[in-house]
Scaffold this motif. Structure first.
Motif, PDB file in Angstrom:
ATOM      1  N   PRO A 114      -3.650  35.331 -66.004  1.00  0.00           N
ATOM      2  CA  PRO A 114      -4.982  35.776 -66.425  1.00  0.00           C
ATOM      3  C   PRO A 114      -5.435  35.061 -67.690  1.00  0.00           C
ATOM      4  N   GLN A 116      -6.782  36.047 -70.241  1.00  0.00           N
ATOM      5  CA  GLN A 116      -6.530  36.790 -71.475  1.00  0.00           C
ATOM      6  C   GLN A 116      -5.304  36.255 -72.210  1.00  0.00           C
ATOM      7  N   LYS A 138     -11.459  39.294 -69.158  1.00  0.00           N
ATOM      8  CA  LYS A 138     -11.292  38.864 -67.770  1.00  0.00           C
ATOM      9  C   LYS A 138     -11.889  37.484 -67.503  1.00  0.00           C
ATOM     10  N   GLN A 139     -12.874  37.087 -68.323  1.00  0.00           N
ATOM     11  CA  GLN A 139     -13.509  35.791 -68.081  1.00  0.00           C
ATOM     12  C   GLN A 139     -14.046  35.217 -69.389  1.00  0.00           C
ATOM     13  N   SER A 248     -14.404  30.174 -62.245  1.00  0.00           N
ATOM     14  CA  SER A 248     -14.961  31.177 -61.349  1.00  0.00           C
ATOM     15  C   SER A 248     -16.072  30.573 -60.495  1.00  0.00           C
ATOM     16  N   CYS A 254     -19.608  36.110 -70.554  1.00  0.00           N
ATOM     17  CA  CYS A 254     -18.374  35.811 -71.279  1.00  0.00           C
ATOM     18  C   CYS A 254     -17.927  37.059 -72.033  1.00  0.00           C
ATOM     19  N   ASP A 255     -16.663  37.443 -71.858  1.00  0.00           N
ATOM     20  CA  ASP A 255     -16.162  38.663 -72.489  1.00  0.00           C
ATOM     21  C   ASP A 255     -15.917  38.517 -73.987  1.00  0.00           C
ATOM     22  N   LEU A 264     -17.656  29.907 -66.029  1.00  0.00           N
ATOM     23  CA  LEU A 264     -16.696  30.913 -66.478  1.00  0.00           C
ATOM     24  C   LEU A 264     -15.300  30.571 -65.980  1.00  0.00           C
ATOM     25  N   TYR A 265     -14.301  30.992 -66.740  1.00  0.00           N
ATOM     26  CA  TYR A 265     -12.908  30.760 -66.372  1.00  0.00           C
ATOM     27  C   TYR A 265     -12.183  32.099 -66.369  1.00  0.00           C
ATOM     28  N   THR A 266     -11.474  32.366 -65.290  1.00  0.00           N
ATOM     29  CA  THR A 266     -10.825  33.671 -65.109  1.00  0.00           C
ATOM     30  C   THR A 266      -9.310  33.617 -65.237  1.00  0.00           C
TER      31      THR A 266
END
Length: 501
Positions: A114, A116, A138-139, A248, A254-255, A264-266
């Motif tokens: 993940p 994170q 998450k992203q 993604s 974006c978180d 985005l990257y997850t």
């Protein structure tokens, strides 16, 4: 996203108080605006600044300090930027089809990690809760992903067993210089070619055709690399792991930045990769400890190993000392250059992590200002830090004596480790005293007067903490003698400190 052309730098106008926006690297260097980096985590802000400094260091290397001063004075002409940036633009593309920034294509991994995991200090994200914990990421948008990749490779412990870490070790302290706005922050920390030649191997020449980052010229499996073979570009952008971001297919928020984006990257793939590094590379942004081990010099980068605040390490971070009695230290290169440039007062940005192997257990980022006169009287910094540590030791040792008691005299001890509590309270309460002392130009202009005031303030603090921590025990008559003995011993130590003994 390309770091040389896309708007990716998160900033705010008006020295950080204005509206949020993403600017390009070109805007940063070629426009005269009061931007400050704006991210919700201090370690990401420092990593972003360090990334910008590293880009500038390798693409626009100033020959002399005079050229550094020129760059500080006025923004770069756009023609100068375009001429240098086009030479290596493909190196800094986060989604390049074959050589993405700080990544390796076609990484083989059994599972996806993940995203994170790139947010250092947060859990990996493979949890099985019935709800999303507060703060779960998450992203990530492309700007944060690029900054986090750089931070992980440069400033953090490795991903764990079998993965290599940064050139400076598991969790090194990074020391940079602050300035009133971002463009000056960057150039204040870019060191001249002349200074680099004093630190890098004699054969070093800045040549982008030969010195290329690891994702362009990959490290070979089981390769033996000597630190003297690593050039400026390769060292500043060293990526010891095989990592590949997973993008993604959907748009979203974006978180970390809270912006809407279609990039985005997850998660990411990572795989173990083995090679051998011999020697220590002279990284510009880290202070080094020098020791003689069996007659041979040993070099390690400073790191946070205890909960003690950053001021306790200030001497090592600022004052250069040749090896004497087996030990010495060398500050980060921007600090050495700041002295020659006459930057006074000087505000340091000191950051890093405290780790236990691959786990980060504390995030440490602090600002410390050295008052006018610091450059010519750096010994005073040593003296201020020494007084603070001496006062702490006196308090801790005398309380430890009270805790243990005096068996030969038949005096019962307190048996509660209040000396450990005292140490933490001392650090928390004395930090302002020490930081104010090093920021006061009077410390460097009139040391005897400044010393007297600092010793008095530290003595009052030690006595206050002693009374607070021992007072509950004096309710027991049998404990009064050991408390009285420890108090008298503490007063004697503080008296010696005042008299300079």
């Amino acid at each position: 996203m390309n770091l040389l052309s896309s708007p990716w730098i998160p900033v705010r106008h008006q020295a950080g108080a204005g509206s949020f926006l993403l600017i390009s690297y070109r805007q940063l260097l070629c426009e005269d605006a009061g931007w400050r980096i704006s991210l919700p985590r201090d370690d990401l802000e420092m990593a972003c600044l360090q990334l910008l400094i590293s880009l500038t260091q390798v693409l626009f290397l100033p020959a002399t300090m005079d050229e550094v001063e020129d760059r500080l004075a006025v923004p770069m002409p756009e023609s100068d930027f375009d001429a240098a940036a086009t030479v290596s633009s493909d190196w800094f593309d986060l989604d390049h089809p074959t050589q993405p920034f700080m990544q390796t294509r076609a990484v083989v991994a059994k599972e996806i990690t993940p995203i994170q995991k790139l947010m250092i200090g947060l859990p990996e994200g493979n949890n099985h809760c019935f709800f999303d914990p507060i703060g779960e990421v998450k992203q990530l948008s492309a700007p944060v992903a690029a900054i986090a990749l750089f931070n992980q490779a440069t400033n953090c412990p490795s991903f764990g067993g079998g993965f290599k870490g940064s050139l400076r070790g598991g969790a090194p302290i990074t020391t940079l210089i602050d300035a009133e706005h971002l463009r000056r922050q960057v150039w204040t920390n870019v060191v001249s070619e002349r200074q680099l030649k004093d630190e890098l191997p004699p054969s070093w020449q800045h040549d982008l055709s030969q010195d290329r980052p690891t994702w362009i010229d990959p490290i070979q499996a089981k390769q033996v690399i000597h630190a003297t073979q690593i050039g400026l570009v390769r060292g500043l952008f060293w990526q010891p792991a095989h990592v590949e971001l997973i993008r993604s297919e959907h748009e979203g928020r974006c978180d970390v930045l809270g912006i809407e984006t279609d990039q985005l990257y997850t998660g990411f793939r990572k795989e173990k990769f083995n090679f051998t590094l011999e020697g220590v590379w002279s990284h510009p942004h880290g202070a080094r400890m020098l020791k003689l081990k069996k007659g041979e010099p040993e070099i390690k980068y400073q790191s946070f190993t205890t909960t003690a605040p950053g001021w306790t390490r200030l001497s090592e971070l600022v004052v250069a000392k040749p090896i004497q009695k087996g030990e010495g230290n060398a500050p980060a290169m921007p600090i050495l250059q700041a002295s020659a440039l006459g930057i006074e007062p000087l505000t340091l940005i000191v950051g890093g992590y405290r780790n236990k192997q691959a786990s980060v257990i504390e995030r440490r980022h602090e600002l410390m200002t050295l008052g006018r006169g610091w450059a010519s009287k750096r010994d005073q910094i040593d003296l201020v830090v020494g007084l603070g540590l001496a006062a702490k030791d006196a308090l801790r040792h005398k309380l430890y004596f009270a805790v243990k008691g005096h068996r030969d005299k038949g005096l019962e001890g307190l048996s509660v480790p209040i000396h450990l509590v005292a140490e933490q309270r001392f650090y928390a309460s004395s930090e302002t005293l020490i930081l104010n002392a090093i920021a006061d130009e009077g410390t460097f202009d009139d040391w005897p007067t400044a010393r007297e005031a600092l010793v008095e303030a530290l003595s009052v603090l030690c006595r206050t903490l002693f009374e607070e921590l021992t007072d509950p025990f004096t309710a027991k008559p049998e404990l009064i003698p050991i408390v009285a003995w420890a108090r008298r011993s503490l007063n004697n130590e503080l008296k010696k400190l005042k008299e300079g003994q």
